[in-house]
Design a protein around this motif. Sequence first.
Motif, PDB file in Angstrom:
ATOM      1  N   LEU A  35     -25.657 -14.848 -12.364  1.00 22.11           N
ATOM      2  CA  LEU A  35     -24.680 -15.356 -13.321  1.00 22.11           C
ATOM      3  C   LEU A  35     -25.405 -15.839 -14.555  1.00 22.11           C
ATOM      4  O   LEU A  35     -26.264 -16.703 -14.452  1.00 22.11           O
ATOM      5  CB  LEU A  35     -23.940 -16.563 -12.737  1.00 22.11           C
ATOM      6  CG  LEU A  35     -22.673 -16.361 -11.958  1.00 22.11           C
ATOM      7  CD1 LEU A  35     -22.100 -17.722 -11.627  1.00 22.11           C
ATOM      8  CD2 LEU A  35     -21.657 -15.587 -12.740  1.00 22.11           C
ATOM      9  N   HIS A  89     -22.099 -18.768 -17.867  1.00 23.00           N
ATOM     10  CA  HIS A  89     -21.078 -18.723 -16.825  1.00 23.00           C
ATOM     11  C   HIS A  89     -21.306 -19.761 -15.745  1.00 23.00           C
ATOM     12  O   HIS A  89     -20.495 -19.911 -14.858  1.00 23.00           O
ATOM     13  CB  HIS A  89     -21.085 -17.352 -16.137  1.00 23.00           C
ATOM     14  CG  HIS A  89     -20.580 -16.247 -16.999  1.00 23.00           C
ATOM     15  ND1 HIS A  89     -21.186 -15.862 -18.161  1.00 23.00           N
ATOM     16  CD2 HIS A  89     -19.511 -15.440 -16.868  1.00 23.00           C
ATOM     17  CE1 HIS A  89     -20.517 -14.863 -18.696  1.00 23.00           C
ATOM     18  NE2 HIS A  89     -19.498 -14.580 -17.943  1.00 23.00           N
ATOM     19  N   GLN A  90     -22.448 -20.467 -15.817  1.00 29.29           N
ATOM     20  CA  GLN A  90     -22.778 -21.240 -14.631  1.00 29.29           C
ATOM     21  C   GLN A  90     -21.984 -22.522 -14.488  1.00 29.29           C
ATOM     22  O   GLN A  90     -21.579 -22.877 -13.398  1.00 29.29           O
ATOM     23  CB  GLN A  90     -24.278 -21.558 -14.637  1.00 29.29           C
ATOM     24  CG  GLN A  90     -25.095 -20.383 -14.146  1.00 29.29           C
ATOM     25  CD  GLN A  90     -26.567 -20.647 -14.224  1.00 29.29           C
ATOM     26  OE1 GLN A  90     -26.973 -21.797 -14.297  1.00 29.29           O
ATOM     27  NE2 GLN A  90     -27.346 -19.601 -14.225  1.00 29.29           N
ATOM     28  N   SER A 107     -19.136 -23.508 -16.286  1.00 24.61           N
ATOM     29  CA  SER A 107     -17.679 -23.442 -16.445  1.00 24.61           C
ATOM     30  C   SER A 107     -17.314 -22.011 -16.819  1.00 24.61           C
ATOM     31  O   SER A 107     -18.174 -21.163 -16.929  1.00 24.61           O
ATOM     32  CB  SER A 107     -17.230 -24.390 -17.545  1.00 24.61           C
ATOM     33  OG  SER A 107     -17.865 -24.030 -18.747  1.00 24.61           O
ATOM     34  N   PHE A 108     -16.060 -21.738 -17.020  1.00 28.98           N
ATOM     35  CA  PHE A 108     -15.637 -20.403 -17.418  1.00 28.98           C
ATOM     36  C   PHE A 108     -15.884 -20.190 -18.904  1.00 28.98           C
ATOM     37  O   PHE A 108     -15.810 -21.109 -19.692  1.00 28.98           O
ATOM     38  CB  PHE A 108     -14.150 -20.223 -17.148  1.00 28.98           C
ATOM     39  CG  PHE A 108     -13.810 -20.272 -15.695  1.00 28.98           C
ATOM     40  CD1 PHE A 108     -13.148 -21.360 -15.172  1.00 28.98           C
ATOM     41  CD2 PHE A 108     -14.139 -19.230 -14.862  1.00 28.98           C
ATOM     42  CE1 PHE A 108     -12.833 -21.406 -13.830  1.00 28.98           C
ATOM     43  CE2 PHE A 108     -13.828 -19.270 -13.515  1.00 28.98           C
ATOM     44  CZ  PHE A 108     -13.173 -20.372 -13.005  1.00 28.98           C
ATOM     45  N   THR A 109     -16.129 -18.950 -19.276  1.00 26.14           N
ATOM     46  CA  THR A 109     -16.209 -18.658 -20.707  1.00 26.14           C
ATOM     47  C   THR A 109     -14.780 -18.495 -21.232  1.00 26.14           C
ATOM     48  O   THR A 109     -13.879 -18.156 -20.465  1.00 26.14           O
ATOM     49  CB  THR A 109     -16.968 -17.352 -20.966  1.00 26.14           C
ATOM     50  OG1 THR A 109     -16.318 -16.311 -20.254  1.00 26.14           O
ATOM     51  CG2 THR A 109     -18.404 -17.457 -20.523  1.00 26.14           C
ATOM     52  N   ARG A 112     -16.173 -20.242  -8.256  1.00 27.24           N
ATOM     53  CA  ARG A 112     -16.957 -20.619  -9.422  1.00 27.24           C
ATOM     54  C   ARG A 112     -17.171 -22.115  -9.496  1.00 27.24           C
ATOM     55  O   ARG A 112     -18.210 -22.589  -9.931  1.00 27.24           O
ATOM     56  CB  ARG A 112     -16.238 -20.200 -10.715  1.00 27.24           C
ATOM     57  CG  ARG A 112     -16.468 -18.787 -11.105  1.00 27.24           C
ATOM     58  CD  ARG A 112     -17.864 -18.611 -11.612  1.00 27.24           C
ATOM     59  NE  ARG A 112     -17.951 -18.965 -12.992  1.00 27.24           N
ATOM     60  CZ  ARG A 112     -17.738 -18.117 -13.999  1.00 27.24           C
ATOM     61  NH1 ARG A 112     -17.459 -16.883 -13.746  1.00 27.24           N
ATOM     62  NH2 ARG A 112     -17.806 -18.528 -15.239  1.00 27.24           N
ATOM     63  N   PHE A 154     -25.060 -15.462  -6.856  1.00 33.24           N
ATOM     64  CA  PHE A 154     -25.732 -16.557  -7.539  1.00 33.24           C
ATOM     65  C   PHE A 154     -25.955 -17.735  -6.598  1.00 33.24           C
ATOM     66  O   PHE A 154     -27.038 -18.313  -6.528  1.00 33.24           O
ATOM     67  CB  PHE A 154     -24.886 -16.968  -8.740  1.00 33.24           C
ATOM     68  CG  PHE A 154     -25.338 -18.210  -9.428  1.00 33.24           C
ATOM     69  CD1 PHE A 154     -24.558 -19.353  -9.409  1.00 33.24           C
ATOM     70  CD2 PHE A 154     -26.539 -18.247 -10.102  1.00 33.24           C
ATOM     71  CE1 PHE A 154     -24.971 -20.493 -10.053  1.00 33.24           C
ATOM     72  CE2 PHE A 154     -26.964 -19.388 -10.748  1.00 33.24           C
ATOM     73  CZ  PHE A 154     -26.174 -20.517 -10.717  1.00 33.24           C
TER      74      PHE A 154
END
Lengths: 195, 215
Positions: A3, A7-8, A10-12, B67, B127
């Motif tokens: 990633l 992106h790590q 939060s969301f883009t 996420r 990840f």
Amino acid sequence: MALPRTHQASFTPGEIEFFAGDEKIMIIPKVKMPKMKFISGDVGPFQPPLPIEVTIWLSLIMKKNNKCSIICPDWLTVGNVKTHVKHIRPNIINFILPFHYMELAQMLLETAADDIPNAETIRTILKDLRETRQAKSRMGVKILDDTWLGMNNLSIMEINEIRPFFSRAYHEMSKLNHAEATTREDDTQEITQDY
Amino acid sequence: MLNKDDSQDNTFSSFSSFTQQQTSEHLGSEEPSFLAPRNLLHEQAGLLSLSFSASIAQLTQLWMNERNAPELLFYERHLVEPLIEAIEVQAEFIMEQVEDKFASMLFQTEIERIKYLLKSYLRTRLFKIEKYPLYILRQPNLKDLLSSQEIVYVRRYQELIESHYSESFLYQLPLSQHKQDEVSGDLSMVVEPNLDAPVFCKALVNVGHIDVHSE
């Protein structure tokens, strides 16, 4: 690695637009098309001038290819947005705007500006709104402590902006509070021992 | 609208139990369902188009959760694998049957969207796997947590990392320093995800006031 950095935490914003793309909107198709079987469901036959409900991504593609006109959603009118801005100034965040309002407004204004009455006015009011909401959420973040933080009716873009800062700050605060608690325990133990 | 959603849920659950039955009958083991014979998929094609909007919505939610959660969540193979099959079936359908260029572009776009969702979901998992390989390998429920390909990946990755460390510099240190997973006092060398990290929740129902303690 798997990633990228952006992106790590939060969301883009691009990804948030992707989420917003799955919402539904009404369109008036300009061409006649038969029923189409998509993986996510069937999209019924397009019979101009009957309006039909489709997903946003579909409507935006059709609009770009000039195959439909988009019916402006109820919340994206000057009156509605103005009321929202007025109510926000005293200490209430009212929920008249949908969860994805920022990116939906952005995508619609970009692609379908001709279908939205008073597009320019709406743009300026939305900018105002965004700044006011940001100021409000910053005030909320000031009173944050390490147990919880609740703010009602934030839109997803706003949550996404706060998220990385908040996770990190929360983590540090809990470490500090934990350290403080342990030193306090040590102090009380020492006192009892001396006694 | 409500009725339509209910029937979609029913169809979805019947479809997944059907695939499980088929795979266990045909292959007698835990093989993934995309090895099931093609003609069955075409028969089920009608059923496929009904059930996927629910699973796409679920996968989107799952992707969001993955996420934002600090640790690796369970692998939902019942969501991922039928979608992969559906994409393949749909791609064939587009190539063979759809003539209108605009319509085929719409279909393609939808496929790209679903592929993006799947890819992003799998990448997020990779990840996290790369972050905590040893911790994950030590979980008791490994088969539920990871897909079979991911298990191969995490094992291989862990071997690579360990051999890399030992060959780069560890071999030069005295033997007592060679272990890579020592536990001394409170500290373990194995990196663990921070399960106390905060997560944003969305309240679905008004639950009133909740007291949260710092523990």
